[in-house]
Motif scaffolding. Structure first.
Motif, PDB file in Angstrom:
ATOM      1  N   ASP A  49      34.596  45.258  38.102  1.00  0.00           N
ATOM      2  CA  ASP A  49      35.616  45.930  38.910  1.00  0.00           C
ATOM      3  C   ASP A  49      35.089  47.321  39.240  1.00  0.00           C
ATOM      4  O   ASP A  49      34.448  47.955  38.399  1.00  0.00           O
TER       5      ASP A  49
ATOM      6  N   LEU B 287      40.496  51.103  35.433  1.00  0.00           N
ATOM      7  CA  LEU B 287      40.986  49.742  35.227  1.00  0.00           C
ATOM      8  C   LEU B 287      40.102  49.006  34.216  1.00  0.00           C
ATOM      9  O   LEU B 287      40.595  48.319  33.321  1.00  0.00           O
TER      10      LEU B 287
ATOM     11  N   LEU C 102      41.426  47.378  30.768  1.00  0.00           N
ATOM     12  CA  LEU C 102      41.203  45.968  30.443  1.00  0.00           C
ATOM     13  C   LEU C 102      40.391  45.828  29.156  1.00  0.00           C
ATOM     14  O   LEU C 102      40.676  44.972  28.314  1.00  0.00           O
TER      15      LEU C 102
ATOM     16  N   ASP D 138      36.897  41.169  39.984  1.00  0.00           N
ATOM     17  CA  ASP D 138      37.769  41.670  41.040  1.00  0.00           C
ATOM     18  C   ASP D 138      37.208  41.216  42.396  1.00  0.00           C
ATOM     19  O   ASP D 138      35.997  41.140  42.567  1.00  0.00           O
TER      20      ASP D 138
ATOM     21  N   LEU E  29      40.608  38.350  38.965  1.00  0.00           N
ATOM     22  CA  LEU E  29      41.783  39.199  38.767  1.00  0.00           C
ATOM     23  C   LEU E  29      41.860  40.122  39.974  1.00  0.00           C
ATOM     24  O   LEU E  29      40.994  40.973  40.163  1.00  0.00           O
ATOM     25  N   SER E  30      42.875  39.935  40.822  1.00  0.00           N
ATOM     26  CA  SER E  30      42.886  40.584  42.129  1.00  0.00           C
ATOM     27  C   SER E  30      44.228  41.222  42.455  1.00  0.00           C
ATOM     28  O   SER E  30      45.276  40.798  41.952  1.00  0.00           O
ATOM     29  N   VAL E  31      44.189  42.236  43.328  1.00  0.00           N
ATOM     30  CA  VAL E  31      45.435  42.840  43.819  1.00  0.00           C
ATOM     31  C   VAL E  31      46.093  41.939  44.862  1.00  0.00           C
ATOM     32  O   VAL E  31      47.269  42.098  45.168  1.00  0.00           O
TER      33      VAL E  31
ATOM     34  N   THR F 293      46.831  37.722  39.576  1.00  0.00           N
ATOM     35  CA  THR F 293      46.994  39.003  40.254  1.00  0.00           C
ATOM     36  C   THR F 293      47.030  40.109  39.204  1.00  0.00           C
ATOM     37  O   THR F 293      47.328  39.861  38.024  1.00  0.00           O
ATOM     38  N   LYS F 294      46.728  41.334  39.632  1.00  0.00           N
ATOM     39  CA  LYS F 294      46.708  42.457  38.698  1.00  0.00           C
ATOM     40  C   LYS F 294      48.107  42.851  38.237  1.00  0.00           C
ATOM     41  O   LYS F 294      48.243  43.701  37.351  1.00  0.00           O
ATOM     42  N   GLU F 295      49.117  42.230  38.831  1.00  0.00           N
ATOM     43  CA  GLU F 295      50.484  42.469  38.379  1.00  0.00           C
ATOM     44  C   GLU F 295      50.836  41.588  37.174  1.00  0.00           C
ATOM     45  O   GLU F 295      51.887  41.752  36.567  1.00  0.00           O
TER      46      GLU F 295
ATOM     47  N   LEU G  99      46.788  37.473  30.938  1.00  0.00           N
ATOM     48  CA  LEU G  99      45.341  37.652  31.052  1.00  0.00           C
ATOM     49  C   LEU G  99      44.639  37.142  29.799  1.00  0.00           C
ATOM     50  O   LEU G  99      43.642  36.421  29.880  1.00  0.00           O
TER      51      LEU G  99
END
Length: 212
Positions: A8, A13, A17, A54, A81-83, A103-105, A111
């Motif tokens: 990433d 971030l 993580l 990412d 793992l993406s926005v 998603t990163k949410e 995760l």
């Protein structure tokens, strides 16, 4: 012990993580990469159980990195793992050989669970991603399939950048491509979508919820 490589471009971030994963997996080896060349170098230099990748990174994007990673190390599991929401990229990631898409949410617990599943050789597919994948398989070859599904991964990437307002020069700089190459991609995209201008591309993207 588990070895996890985090790719990433945001150092904060990666740090967050890494903290989550070392808390959950005591003794884990956590590697880091900030771009695709670093990812490919690290992936081949050491033995990893899982890569957390990412999609949105400078230069060669994460999706291109995923393709190259699977070519070099086909058995290395990759969790994206993406926005970006699942309906934008989950199917492309799974088709490219990804072992999961979050998603990163997503909550940290999800995760962790995804990494546990993937490190054992499984795939982590959320109900939403499973629904999208089933819909894609059902529509394959169907005339109702949206036109943008015919775009290659690189064409899709250029399309979204144009639709988001980036110029050809900006896209060339961001993707480390020549202006001529980006222009060629733009021409192909317009042809495949039966459109004529950048404004048409932006309108199409909004109508199909492909840009935020």
């Amino acid at each position: 012990m588990i070895n996890i490589l985090l790719a990433d471009d945001h150092p904060y971030l990666r740090r967050g993580l890494s903290q989550i994963l070392t808390d959950e997996f005591p003794g884990a080896v956590i590697g880091e990469a900030s771009n695709v060349p670093e990812l490919l170098e690290q992936a081949q230099k050491h033995r990893w159980d899982v890569v957390v990748l990412d999609l949105t990174m400078p230069g060669r994007g994460g999706l291109e990195g995923l393709h190259e990673l699977k070519r070099l190390l086909p058995h290395l599991p990759v969790l994206v793992l993406s926005v970006h929401p699942e309906d934008q990229f989950a199917v492309r990631v799974l088709r490219a050989g990804g072992a999961g898409y979050l998603t990163k949410e997503s909550a940290p617990q999800e995760l962790v669970q995804a990494i546990k599943v993937i490190s054992r050789g499984g795939k982590y597919i959320t109900p939403k991603a499973a629904e999208l994948l089933a819909s894609h398989l059902h529509q394959h070859g169907d005339h109702d399939q949206p036109l943008h599904s015919s775009l290659s991964d690189r064409e899709d990437q250029v399309f979204r950048l144009i639709a988001g307002g980036s110029t050809i020069t900006e896209i060339a700089d961001q993707l480390s491509l020549s202006i001529k190459t980006v222009s060629t991609y733009r021409t192909r995209i317009l042809e495949k979508l039966n459109l004529k201008t950048n404004a048409d591309l932006a309108r199409y993207a909004v109508q199909h919820h492909l840009v935020e």
